[in-house]
Design a protein around this motif. Sequence first.
Motif, mmCIF file in Angstrom:
data_model
loop_
_atom_site.group_PDB
_atom_site.id
_atom_site.type_symbol
_atom_site.label_atom_id
_atom_site.label_comp_id
_atom_site.label_asym_id
_atom_site.label_seq_id
_atom_site.Cartn_x
_atom_site.Cartn_y
_atom_site.Cartn_z
ATOM 1 N N LEU A 337 34.624 -15.670 87.985
ATOM 2 C CA LEU A 337 33.268 -15.847 88.564
ATOM 3 C C LEU A 337 32.552 -16.863 87.645
ATOM 4 O O LEU A 337 31.724 -17.797 88.158
ATOM 5 C CB LEU A 337 32.242 -14.590 88.654
ATOM 6 C CG LEU A 337 32.856 -13.564 89.433
ATOM 7 C CD1 LEU A 337 32.146 -12.199 89.344
ATOM 8 C CD2 LEU A 337 32.697 -13.865 90.979
ATOM 9 N N ASP A 338 32.673 -17.040 86.226
ATOM 10 C CA ASP A 338 32.154 -18.249 85.829
ATOM 11 C C ASP A 338 30.660 -17.963 85.769
ATOM 12 O O ASP A 338 30.078 -18.869 86.125
ATOM 13 C CB ASP A 338 32.671 -19.588 86.064
ATOM 14 C CG ASP A 338 32.112 -20.575 85.087
ATOM 15 O OD1 ASP A 338 31.751 -20.312 83.818
ATOM 16 O OD2 ASP A 338 32.191 -21.897 85.586
ATOM 17 N N PRO A 339 30.045 -17.131 85.296
ATOM 18 C CA PRO A 339 28.692 -16.728 85.627
ATOM 19 C C PRO A 339 28.042 -17.512 84.459
ATOM 20 O O PRO A 339 28.520 -17.531 83.562
ATOM 21 C CB PRO A 339 28.554 -15.202 85.610
ATOM 22 C CG PRO A 339 29.564 -14.748 84.565
ATOM 23 C CD PRO A 339 30.764 -15.542 84.965
ATOM 24 N N GLU A 340 26.545 -17.736 84.522
ATOM 25 C CA GLU A 340 25.938 -18.238 83.689
ATOM 26 C C GLU A 340 25.507 -17.108 82.842
ATOM 27 O O GLU A 340 25.315 -17.391 81.464
ATOM 28 C CB GLU A 340 24.479 -18.757 84.358
ATOM 29 C CG GLU A 340 23.353 -19.138 83.674
ATOM 30 C CD GLU A 340 22.108 -19.550 84.359
ATOM 31 O OE1 GLU A 340 21.248 -20.227 83.529
ATOM 32 O OE2 GLU A 340 22.033 -19.361 85.441
ATOM 33 N N LEU A 341 25.554 -15.806 83.134
ATOM 34 C CA LEU A 341 24.457 -14.828 82.172
ATOM 35 C C LEU A 341 25.547 -13.612 82.564
ATOM 36 O O LEU A 341 25.936 -13.240 83.839
ATOM 37 C CB LEU A 341 23.358 -14.622 82.499
ATOM 38 C CG LEU A 341 22.564 -13.507 81.924
ATOM 39 C CD1 LEU A 341 22.366 -13.873 80.517
ATOM 40 C CD2 LEU A 341 21.390 -13.253 82.616
ATOM 41 N N VAL A 342 25.586 -12.673 81.464
ATOM 42 C CA VAL A 342 26.388 -11.502 81.345
ATOM 43 C C VAL A 342 25.350 -10.608 81.088
ATOM 44 O O VAL A 342 24.966 -10.566 79.920
ATOM 45 C CB VAL A 342 27.757 -11.130 80.948
ATOM 46 C CG1 VAL A 342 27.772 -9.733 80.997
ATOM 47 C CG2 VAL A 342 28.618 -12.100 81.750
ATOM 48 N N VAL A 343 24.536 -9.590 81.805
ATOM 49 C CA VAL A 343 23.528 -8.519 81.384
ATOM 50 C C VAL A 343 24.421 -7.069 81.071
ATOM 51 O O VAL A 343 25.103 -6.626 81.956
ATOM 52 C CB VAL A 343 22.390 -8.356 82.303
ATOM 53 C CG1 VAL A 343 21.522 -7.376 82.008
ATOM 54 C CG2 VAL A 343 21.817 -9.656 82.635
ATOM 55 N N LEU A 344 24.135 -6.737 80.047
ATOM 56 C CA LEU A 344 24.847 -5.219 79.623
ATOM 57 C C LEU A 344 23.816 -4.093 79.754
ATOM 58 O O LEU A 344 22.624 -4.216 79.210
ATOM 59 C CB LEU A 344 25.250 -5.317 78.273
ATOM 60 C CG LEU A 344 26.155 -6.543 77.897
ATOM 61 C CD1 LEU A 344 26.505 -6.492 76.229
ATOM 62 C CD2 LEU A 344 27.580 -6.401 78.721
ATOM 63 N N SER A 345 24.006 -3.271 80.798
ATOM 64 C CA SER A 345 22.938 -2.285 81.192
ATOM 65 C C SER A 345 23.540 -0.912 81.196
ATOM 66 O O SER A 345 24.663 -0.710 81.124
ATOM 67 C CB SER A 345 22.360 -2.587 82.343
ATOM 68 O OG SER A 345 21.437 -1.902 82.533
ATOM 69 N N GLY A 346 22.655 -0.019 81.337
ATOM 70 C CA GLY A 346 23.219 1.508 81.162
ATOM 71 C C GLY A 346 23.174 1.898 79.677
ATOM 72 O O GLY A 346 23.504 1.136 78.769
ATOM 73 N N THR A 347 22.942 3.105 79.535
ATOM 74 C CA THR A 347 22.682 4.093 78.195
ATOM 75 C C THR A 347 23.837 3.522 77.067
ATOM 76 O O THR A 347 23.574 3.369 76.123
ATOM 77 C CB THR A 347 22.217 5.072 78.301
ATOM 78 O OG1 THR A 347 23.549 5.894 79.122
ATOM 79 C CG2 THR A 347 20.901 5.434 79.003
ATOM 80 N N ALA A 348 25.004 3.504 77.773
ATOM 81 C CA ALA A 348 26.243 3.459 76.954
ATOM 82 C C ALA A 348 26.364 2.041 76.440
ATOM 83 O O ALA A 348 27.241 1.757 75.503
ATOM 84 C CB ALA A 348 27.483 3.902 77.510
ATOM 85 N N LEU A 349 25.561 1.018 76.792
ATOM 86 C CA LEU A 349 25.692 -0.409 76.449
ATOM 87 C C LEU A 349 24.419 -0.760 75.722
ATOM 88 O O LEU A 349 24.313 -1.345 74.561
ATOM 89 C CB LEU A 349 25.986 -1.325 77.947
ATOM 90 C CG LEU A 349 27.070 -1.075 78.377
ATOM 91 C CD1 LEU A 349 27.358 -1.954 79.585
ATOM 92 C CD2 LEU A 349 28.477 -1.618 77.425
ATOM 93 N N THR A 350 22.988 -0.297 76.495
ATOM 94 C CA THR A 350 21.931 -0.747 75.753
ATOM 95 C C THR A 350 21.613 -0.075 74.547
ATOM 96 O O THR A 350 20.878 -0.462 73.591
ATOM 97 C CB THR A 350 20.783 -0.263 76.941
ATOM 98 O OG1 THR A 350 20.661 0.892 77.029
ATOM 99 C CG2 THR A 350 20.778 -1.363 77.871
#
Length: 405
Positions: A337-350
């Motif tokens: 996908l070559d995204p501009e941004l990856v967001v880490l979410s969910g309690t096991a990540l945040t």
Amino acid sequence: MAGTAGTPGTPRVLRAMNDRAALDLLLEHGPLSRTRIGKLTGLSKPTASQLLARLEAAGLVLAGGTTEGRPGPGAQLYEVNPAAAYAAGIDVTPHRILAAVADVTGRTVGRYELPTPGRRAATPVVQQVTDALDGAVKAAGLARDDVHRLVVGTPGAFDPGTGRLRYASHLPGWHSPTLLDELAAALPMPVEYENDVNLVAVAEQRLGAARGHEDFVLLWNQEGLGAALVLGGRLHRGWTGGAGEVGFLPVPGAPLVRKVSRTGSGGFQELAGSQALAGLAREVGVTDVPSGPYTEVAAALVARAAGADGDDDPHRRLLQTYATRLATGLASLVSVLDPELVVLSGTALTAGGEALRDLVRDELEELAASRPRLAVGDVTEHPVLRGALESALATTRDEVFDTSR
């Protein structure tokens, strides 16, 4: 002809465009004076006055207080009428249904949680949904008919061809082929259904770490591991709604799982899902693994590991190993996908905060050719529900704020 919608360039359409611009400014900035609205929209004072009078007569804005702190009488301030419309959202998990109602400004005015324990719920799903919605509506001091639109977030996704819920075998009672028709018959407002992780992406794009980004991936790790894909500013759902079901993704380091629709899990879920954290902690030498629901255990372990110092600390080894496992699956998404941004979410990540983010970023730079920016999700309080409300509000505003009709 009277009653006919205006065409582009006609006075009616131009007025409606100015009306919507003013309403959006009021939503963004809060109460504004006529002069300030005129400056922000480029309208003359007489035109701004006519616009505000028109919106006030339509019940879309209210005259509130006055400006302070300047010599002379204060200027009249205007704000969006919160009661112009209401929208609702529902977040469904196997254990509870969480419902909320928001006014058109986005303020939550009522919330209700309905526990749904056990895989064989005695109460039909339709009644569960209406009970949860009615609880939120009552808490808001409203009636069910006051809600303009409802968005329901569930694990998995409803197949647009069959109407069946897919990729969520763990959600009891939600797999009847007639369920959507039954819900439509029971509810007086339009209802939309969306994947829960997609709604988290909506919340982050409107309110959080992905604001201003048109292309990003959101990786979610809580009850399950999944992803949302936003391309060109729009959610990519796939042909059957299954885009982003990365828990099924085959990855190195995990057994190849066949017939994933029956097992309900796959390689990436087994490698880096919340369920794997307790076992991984023991493998790297953590001896004080807490007990409890696996989502809470995973978040507690990751939070503790993020604060650990020294490479010899087993908690630090846990964080590094977890980051490597996360990056292993993310590398496939980033490479395609070559995204501009990856967001880490969910309690096991945040729970891992910037410490986990930095380790995942470093690992990803070794495993993928592109270099997306990584960010920790900002919307941490009921993000699925917040995304459902934001989605419902967007459509509601488009309809209610359209003064061309």
